[in-house]
Structure formats: C-alpha cells, structure tokens
Design an enzyme around this catalytic site. Structure first.
Site, PDB file in Angstrom:
ATOM      1  N   HIS A 105       0.977  23.603  50.482  1.00  0.00           N
ATOM      2  CA  HIS A 105       1.392  22.316  49.923  1.00  0.00           C
ATOM      3  C   HIS A 105       0.182  21.416  49.782  1.00  0.00           C
ATOM      4  CE1 HIS A 105       1.824  22.403  54.284  1.00  0.00           C
ATOM      5  NE2 HIS A 105       1.447  21.135  54.298  1.00  0.00           N
ATOM      6  N   HIS A 107      -0.627  17.411  49.887  1.00  0.00           N
ATOM      7  CA  HIS A 107      -0.125  16.075  50.186  1.00  0.00           C
ATOM      8  C   HIS A 107      -0.627  15.114  49.117  1.00  0.00           C
ATOM      9  CE1 HIS A 107       0.888  16.843  54.554  1.00  0.00           C
ATOM     10  NE2 HIS A 107       0.042  17.826  54.355  1.00  0.00           N
TER      11      HIS A 107
HETATM   12  P1  AMP Z   1       0.749  20.101  57.183  1.00  0.00           P
HETATM   13  O1  AMP Z   1       0.413  19.575  58.560  1.00  0.00           O
HETATM   14  O2  AMP Z   1      -0.347  19.869  56.175  1.00  0.00           O
HETATM   15  O3  AMP Z   1       1.203  21.544  57.215  1.00  0.00           O
HETATM   16  O4  AMP Z   1       1.943  19.187  56.659  1.00  0.00           O
HETATM   17  C1  AMP Z   1       3.296  19.543  56.740  1.00  0.00           C
HETATM   18  C2  AMP Z   1       4.084  18.348  56.281  1.00  0.00           C
HETATM   19  O5  AMP Z   1       5.410  18.752  55.994  1.00  0.00           O
HETATM   20  C3  AMP Z   1       4.192  17.226  57.333  1.00  0.00           C
HETATM   21  O6  AMP Z   1       3.666  16.020  56.782  1.00  0.00           O
HETATM   22  C4  AMP Z   1       5.696  17.125  57.599  1.00  0.00           C
HETATM   23  O7  AMP Z   1       6.121  15.791  57.821  1.00  0.00           O
HETATM   24  C5  AMP Z   1       6.277  17.714  56.325  1.00  0.00           C
HETATM   25  N1  AMP Z   1       7.600  18.307  56.434  1.00  0.00           N
HETATM   26  C6  AMP Z   1       8.008  19.224  57.342  1.00  0.00           C
HETATM   27  N2  AMP Z   1       9.293  19.579  57.120  1.00  0.00           N
HETATM   28  C7  AMP Z   1       9.700  18.875  56.018  1.00  0.00           C
HETATM   29  C8  AMP Z   1      10.916  18.792  55.279  1.00  0.00           C
HETATM   30  N3  AMP Z   1      12.004  19.514  55.627  1.00  0.00           N
HETATM   31  N4  AMP Z   1      10.972  17.965  54.217  1.00  0.00           N
HETATM   32  C9  AMP Z   1       9.897  17.209  53.866  1.00  0.00           C
HETATM   33  N5  AMP Z   1       8.722  17.253  54.523  1.00  0.00           N
HETATM   34  C10 AMP Z   1       8.614  18.062  55.584  1.00  0.00           C
END
Ligand code: AMP
Ligand code: ZN
Length: 140
Positions: A105, A107
């Site tokens: 993903h 951000h």
């Molecule tokens: P990372 O630390 O770069 O892997 O970021 C993962 C992101 O996914 C975090 O900012 C979480 O808040 C977000 N996240 C996890 N589960 C969900 C979900 N079900 N819907 C939306 N965001 C999510």
C-alpha cells in the site's frame, strides 16, 4: 502470490473482495483507495493494488505503476476536496520499515501548514563514508 491465501488471511484482500468494510475514495480496474482507519492526518488514505502483492519486492511493474498512478489521482482528489497545502506519499516494505499490513500500500497523507513535526532525525555522513557507501552500492 507465494503462500498467500486471499481474503481469509489478508485484510486488504478482504476489502477488495467486499468481505471487510472500507470507506472507498477511489477505484480503478486494478487499484482501490480507502481511508486509513487510524489516520495520521485528516484524509489519510491508502492506495492498494487489487491483486495481492506483499511488498515492493513482490509486486510486478504493471501493478506498481497502476498503484502509483492511482496515488497521484487520490492526491489530486484530496487536495481538491479537503483544500490541503501539501501531500506526503509514504510506503513501508518490511517490518524494519514499519510495515504492519503485508499487502502493498501507498499512504497518501494530506498535509496542512504546521500540522506535524519532521519525524526523521538527519543521520549525517562524512564525504569519505559516502564514497565508501557508494562503492558498496554500485560495485567496484
Ligand atoms: P503500514 O504500517 O505501512 O503497513 O500501514 C498499515 C496501515 O493500514 C495503518 O496505517 C493502519 O491504520 C491501516 N489499516 C489497517 N487495517 C485497516 C483497515 N481495515 N482499513 C483501513 N486501514 C487499515
Ligand atoms: Zn492481500
């Protein structure tokens, strides 16, 4: 990819499959973008490829290009709708880089003037150390 088992073991695959909720802000044939449930800034969104890929090492060039194109469109959308002053794109590959969800993903962080303190201390390096590092990376 790999031993990945689809929506059963990946929350973002579950979102793509409609088996978990998401506040979708943008969608193409190959990508989806939705609000982060734990936002760092107002409008913080995540852009993902619909096809599961764990990280930057795993994803193919076409899905990565599609995800990057969508990130640009999401940045434009958030800027237009929220009136932010700037955008950060952030990505994490690997636990050491703070990755917590193992479906690639990007951000998209809308920024307004003065909202966050700069989070990365500058490491600094001598010219000799930079030269040695450069040789390690490019060979010779
Ligand atoms: P990372 O630390 O770069 O892997 O970021 C993962 C992101 O996914 C975090 O900012 C979480 O808040 C977000 N996240 C996890 N589960 C969900 C979900 N079900 N819907 C939306 N965001 C999510
Ligand atoms: Zn997945």
């Amino acid at each position: 990819m790999g031993d990945h088992d689809g929506p059963a073991d990946c929350i973002f695959c579950a979102i793509v499959a409609g088996q978990a909720p998401a506040r979708v802000v943008h969608e193409t044939d190959d990508t989806l973008a939705f609000l982060d449930i734990n936002p760092i800034t107002e409008g913080h969104s995540l852009v993902i490829p619909k096809a599961h890929a764990t990280d930057l090492h795993d994803i193919g060039p076409d899905d990565l290009a599609a995800t990057a194109r969508s990130a640009k469109q999401v940045a434009a959308l958030l800027t237009e709708r929220l009136g932010c002053d700037g955008i950060n794109l952030l990505h994490a590959t690997g636990v050491a880089a703070w990755q917590t969800v193992f479906h690639l993903h990007i951000h998209v962080l809308p920024r307004v003037d003065g909202d966050l303190a700069f989070p990365f201390p500058i490491r600094g390096s001598s010219a000799d150390d930079l030269d040695a590092l450069h040789r390690r990376i490019v060979g010779g």
